[in-house]
Scaffold this active site. Sequence first.
Site: not given
Lengths: 410, 286
Positions: A231, A265, A290
């Site tokens: 990311n 996740d 996060d």
Amino acid sequence: MDCKRNAVIRLWDCRILRDGALQREDLWMRNGKIIDPEKLFFDERRSADVEMHCPFIISPGFIDIQINGGFGVDFTSCTATTIGSAVALVRKNILAHGVTSFCPTVITSSPALYHELLPHVKRARGGAHGAEILGLHLEGPYINKDKKGAHRLEFVQTTLPNGAVDFDTTYGDLGDTSIITVAPELEGGMVAIEQLAKRGITVSLGHSDANIDLAQEAIRRGARCMTHLFNAMPQFHHRDPGMVGLIAQSSAANLQTVFYGLIADGVHTHPATLKIAYRAHPKGAILVTDAISAMGFGAGIQFIAGVQIEITGNHALIAGTNTLCGSIATMDRCIRYFLEATDCSIVEALESASLHPAQLLGISDRKGTLNFYSDADFVVLDDHLHVLATFIAGECVWQGEKTNFVPPKC
Amino acid sequence: MRLVIVDDYSGVAEWAAKYVCRRILDFQPGPNKFFTLGLPTGSTPLGMYKKLIEFHRAGKLSFKYVKTFNMDEYVGLARQHPESYHSFMWNNFFKHIDIDPLNAHLLDGNAKNLVEECDLFEKEIKKAGGIELFIGGIGPDGHIAFNEPGSSLVSRTRVKTLAKETIIANARFFGNDVSQVPTMALTVGVGTVMDAREVMILITGAHKALALYKAIEEGVNHMWTVSAFQMHPRSLFLCDEDATLELRVKTVKYFKGLIHVHNQLVEDHVDAPAGISMAKQLSTEN
């Protein structure tokens, strides 16, 4: 549970994560530390004062090095008057998810806000009131504008002409900061990284457009980690792997172990991608949540900082859109997801949330392991890695309601 | 003397553990009446310890009122060293049972004054009322504890220099580096073990066959120190088939013929009072 000073507690018949294996062993502790029962037996000729049958998995307490908030609060949106209670709320509530220490994370902000917030977030020991604060993680503002993600463009800074001094100017006192995420390609970035590392602050590379050579140079200069791998960094390309390529090189290229944060996740990183990263470099994986303020809420509509957020399953979306607005997964859920997605062992999944972050922060002599003389921070888990109870410094700080786990009474 | 011959190593482990269990239970130890046990280390008794732990876990046997005295320990070897007898006892027995650490006695091979340490050990044994059951293993040269060939048969606890052969044999436990093997040990004497009210010697494997033959079929001789127990009023040799290879057929047949009698020593008592009296009766004859 309020154990007397010097009381020796023994949890027996556990499956303890120690030396890279789940060992059927007893866990002995006293005054908040794990102790060596053989020394107790032969030197002090003592046995346990309190004994408890505990036929469950015992993992070192989870360490979350990147968490922006949760349970309705967002650290970066706080003020000097609200940051204290926000951190207190989060550190208390993450106990239920097995997190015994963490790095509250503040993302790209104005220098004024850093000067306002940072003095109110100090390193602090954990206990029934909440997880230990290991120091802040400052993510930005020294990042690449093209890789800013959800960070606010107007606060991004792109040059460091004075090296680490610029950090001091922007942030103020860094005495309680553990990790800084920085893009190495910024002007003056390499020198700043070297200086930060020498000061003992962990440098993580992220929100960056660095190619693999530049990233390697940053590692040689003392950076140790990559922030939320995949990311906000260049996409992996077979002729130009970008920073991601470091995961394949850290074991081969005479570099010290490079760690990398993964948001497991089920939303932010595809399971196949998790598997690729993990298989390439299992010893460097660090699970991070996060998490944003909506973590910890059930399905439904929530209002956070004036924005309507719709939570369905694992997704937090800005209501009425398909726009993801951050991770809402708790650490225990990330671990279970990671285990399933990567086919790794239970040991490897748990170490990615305990041993590896402790190694990154240089605190594995007391955190992230259940070796003798470590802090007695640990999580009691069932075979499916659901948290039954959480201990900090030998004290049961959280326990599930519907479990057959009963903490020792002194 | 009794000689109990069972099929194999696991048979020896089980029989020995059952016997120890039976003896402790029949003794009915309590806060003012401790059962004292002499203990060996090594691969031979390991199986017995495993079984005893099983009995403890199953709730059949407690060591709460048991005192233990170990036979020997290396001199100068760190206690935490995996080859120290402290480590052996901790990892293979003590950490699994409910013995009070105050009641587990081991010689300290790192004591400042080794002679004093040995004398103290003898005194501790006396203070505990002597040893009820001493369990031992033997080496291929017939040594018991570190009482190697030529040791006095009336020796007491003392410092011993190890035989060259023992040192070389032990090198396999120290990375095959002879220089790392301790050259001295503290050990109970033959006389110390002789003072126990009962002695049980475990012998397994073909490599110990000669030693068993020397122990029971030849005369008492300090070159085979274990032979001293021919003079003990209550000794029991427990071995597997392999260890009988050097014995006379007649000897083996005679004792195998008695196995049904010996097995009664380890059976659970169906009817407690009668059973106890039976065991008592058996355990007094030799």
